[in-house]
Design a protein around this motif. Sequence first.
Motif, PDB file in Angstrom:
ATOM      1  N   THR A  26     -29.806 -39.377  58.048  1.00  0.00           N
ATOM      2  CA  THR A  26     -28.784 -38.459  57.302  1.00  0.00           C
ATOM      3  C   THR A  26     -27.981 -37.964  59.114  1.00  0.00           C
ATOM      4  N   GLY A  27     -27.423 -37.743  58.805  1.00  0.00           N
ATOM      5  CA  GLY A  27     -26.662 -36.632  59.352  1.00  0.00           C
ATOM      6  C   GLY A  27     -25.507 -35.701  58.749  1.00  0.00           C
ATOM      7  N   PRO A  28     -24.881 -34.911  59.993  1.00  0.00           N
ATOM      8  CA  PRO A  28     -24.141 -34.616  58.669  1.00  0.00           C
ATOM      9  C   PRO A  28     -22.857 -35.354  58.260  1.00  0.00           C
ATOM     10  N   ILE A  29     -22.404 -35.923  58.849  1.00  0.00           N
ATOM     11  CA  ILE A  29     -21.265 -35.985  58.676  1.00  0.00           C
ATOM     12  C   ILE A  29     -21.296 -37.748  57.871  1.00  0.00           C
ATOM     13  N   VAL A  30     -22.578 -38.436  57.783  1.00  0.00           N
ATOM     14  CA  VAL A  30     -22.804 -39.488  57.248  1.00  0.00           C
ATOM     15  C   VAL A  30     -22.353 -39.627  55.399  1.00  0.00           C
ATOM     16  N   GLU A  35     -11.398 -39.574  56.797  1.00  0.00           N
ATOM     17  CA  GLU A  35      -9.907 -37.976  56.696  1.00  0.00           C
ATOM     18  C   GLU A  35     -10.491 -36.954  56.398  1.00  0.00           C
ATOM     19  N   ASP A  36     -11.286 -36.721  56.475  1.00  0.00           N
ATOM     20  CA  ASP A  36     -11.792 -34.982  55.114  1.00  0.00           C
ATOM     21  C   ASP A  36     -12.119 -34.791  56.595  1.00  0.00           C
ATOM     22  N   THR A  37     -12.303 -34.747  57.698  1.00  0.00           N
ATOM     23  CA  THR A  37     -12.820 -33.828  58.910  1.00  0.00           C
ATOM     24  C   THR A  37     -10.800 -33.461  59.717  1.00  0.00           C
ATOM     25  N   ILE A  38     -10.830 -32.808  60.688  1.00  0.00           N
ATOM     26  CA  ILE A  38     -10.399 -31.758  61.281  1.00  0.00           C
ATOM     27  C   ILE A  38     -11.067 -31.720  62.842  1.00  0.00           C
ATOM     28  N   PHE A  39      -9.922 -31.770  63.809  1.00  0.00           N
ATOM     29  CA  PHE A  39     -10.439 -31.371  65.075  1.00  0.00           C
ATOM     30  C   PHE A  39     -10.968 -29.688  64.811  1.00  0.00           C
ATOM     31  N   THR A  40     -11.745 -29.430  66.289  1.00  0.00           N
ATOM     32  CA  THR A  40     -12.479 -27.910  65.928  1.00  0.00           C
ATOM     33  C   THR A  40     -11.513 -26.877  67.057  1.00  0.00           C
ATOM     34  N   TRP A  41     -10.757 -27.481  67.833  1.00  0.00           N
ATOM     35  CA  TRP A  41     -10.202 -27.934  69.008  1.00  0.00           C
ATOM     36  C   TRP A  41      -8.935 -28.103  68.777  1.00  0.00           C
TER      37      TRP A  41
ATOM     38  N   HIS B  44     -19.968 -25.900  68.620  1.00  0.00           N
ATOM     39  CA  HIS B  44     -19.307 -26.332  66.997  1.00  0.00           C
ATOM     40  C   HIS B  44     -19.123 -27.877  67.364  1.00  0.00           C
ATOM     41  N   PRO B  45     -18.954 -28.418  66.636  1.00  0.00           N
ATOM     42  CA  PRO B  45     -18.955 -29.903  66.361  1.00  0.00           C
ATOM     43  C   PRO B  45     -17.486 -29.788  66.677  1.00  0.00           C
ATOM     44  N   VAL B  46     -17.468 -31.420  67.193  1.00  0.00           N
ATOM     45  CA  VAL B  46     -15.777 -31.892  67.631  1.00  0.00           C
ATOM     46  C   VAL B  46     -15.333 -31.782  66.435  1.00  0.00           C
ATOM     47  N   LYS B  47     -15.650 -31.945  65.152  1.00  0.00           N
ATOM     48  CA  LYS B  47     -14.619 -32.297  64.560  1.00  0.00           C
ATOM     49  C   LYS B  47     -15.154 -31.411  63.250  1.00  0.00           C
ATOM     50  N   THR B  48     -14.919 -30.525  62.224  1.00  0.00           N
ATOM     51  CA  THR B  48     -14.822 -29.756  61.312  1.00  0.00           C
ATOM     52  C   THR B  48     -14.277 -30.353  59.761  1.00  0.00           C
TER      53      THR B  48
END
Lengths: 274, 254
Positions: A26-30, A35-41, B44-48
Amino acid sequence: MADKSFEVFPKNPKKTYGLMELVKGTGPIVNKEPEDTIFTWPNLFYLEFIVALIIIAGILFLSLYVGAPLEEEASRDTTPNPMKAPWYFLGLQEMLVFFDPWIAGVGLPTLILIGLMLIPFLDINKKGKGYYTFSERKFAISSFSFGMGLWMVMIVIGVWFRGLDWNWYWPWENAHLHKPVASGLRDLPVMFSRILGISDFAGKGLADFLVLIYFGLGLLIPAYIFKDFFKKLGVLRYATTMVMFWIMVGIPVKVGLRLVFSIKYVVMTPWFKI
Amino acid sequence: MTYKQLTDWVTSTQIYKAIFRHGYEDTPRNRALTTFSNVLYHLHPVKTRRESIKIRYTWCMGGTSMLLFLMLAITGVLLMFYYVPDARRAYNDIKDIMNVVSFGSTFRNVHRLAAHLMVFTVWVHMTRVFLTGSYKSPREFNWIIGVVLLMLTLLLSWTGYLLPWDQLALWAITVGTKMAAAAPFLGVEGPFGAQLGIRPDNDLKFMLLGGTEVGQNALLRFYVLHCVVLPLMVVMFLAIHFWRVRKDGFSGPL
Ligand code: HEM
């Protein structure tokens, strides 16, 4: 989204690509939709940057008006009265009124820290992770809030209601007038032997017995009423949870005994008294 | 030269390319690289997840604690230039900082304010983590690291309290270290202390103060703890804390 998406790492036509391995885990984004993620930068960084700016500006502004205190040079010749610890320790200082220093200054802080560290291992309720809820974890939230509330009340009392000789001063009272020394305190075992006309030893035994009953019933009654809770936690977890819980509740109980019946000690041994 | 030409030129120089491992253009690839090719950003992760960065979820309290810690480190270093932990002059050094040193009073005020605030924000952060159940599996260990950080934060505040060497300092630490003398097993006045051969000159209080009362030795010990030992420990535990937040995944809503 579909029409806007494009390959982040375009394929190089000169290379071949193959699937090397599949790994279970398992991983955080599994299992999350992309679509429910956005770029941190820049999204998250901008937010953090703005919050940081506001806080820095706020502190700089405040520092113009709220100066750090500096009193007379340290001197053993004069003792300030009252002697107050920084606000976050006033809860413990307040406890000094009701408990011996080894409990207020060492025992309780140790118990609080150990208790906090134990929380994740005692609370095995899988619900209520990652969102705010009360109804799915009533016991956890209420006991935590009880402890926090207790802590905050102590701090408020320490900051605003304690004056000379650590006596209680209402804000409208003259803070420079000493109060008469409070009348004598009694010990519960001695009270028992006096009132019931039994020996000192029996008085002590009775007091110890009452404490045992307090924890015993505290363990048994909830186990009987909330059978599911008990079964889910197992004996060890349940017992630890409940002992911690009743110690926490025991603090205001002891404060109450002191305030209402002027009782100083409940348990007396040759080595320590509680 | 237009703005575009300027940025194109700057980002094409060898110096820029030596420092930044990503292009300047606003492409998803560069957005990703910005985060993970930078040692600080890649915490931070690349995507949040969109929902995770909502202020109403974290109250920004962990990050604010971190910011305050940084502000304390910076103002603290500035204060260290003017402060000598010598009981004969410490108080006058503080007076100088307040009245003589340019911006000295600002730095001292900010240091003191941020210290109080940090105790508060760490506490609120813990409350938020509790209320969102974020300590539950698999984050149990990070919660423990957190409790250690809470303890270190309090110890930092407390050791800093002695340094101005005024009445407040002396007596607050006197009260505090009395507790150490009352510690069970390790203090002279504590339960079982006497039975274990604990004397006033070998108990916990003596260890903290380097003597039986708050004096020069205590000032030096608190200074070293406050300026070196405890901050280093905080940095170490923070590194683990942040590493764990990333590895365990953030608990935020789906
Ligand atoms: C010096 C003090 C501390 C700093 C600078 C700090 C910083 C942070 C930051 C930046 C995060 C990311 C999410 C957020 O901002 O809420 C975080 C998460 C977390 N913190 Fe802390 N923290 C500190 C103390 C604590 C304490 C006292 C606890 C609990 C006893 C704690 C437990 C946690 C946990 C379990 C997470 C993961 C939360 C999640 O996944 O939702 N931390 N911390």
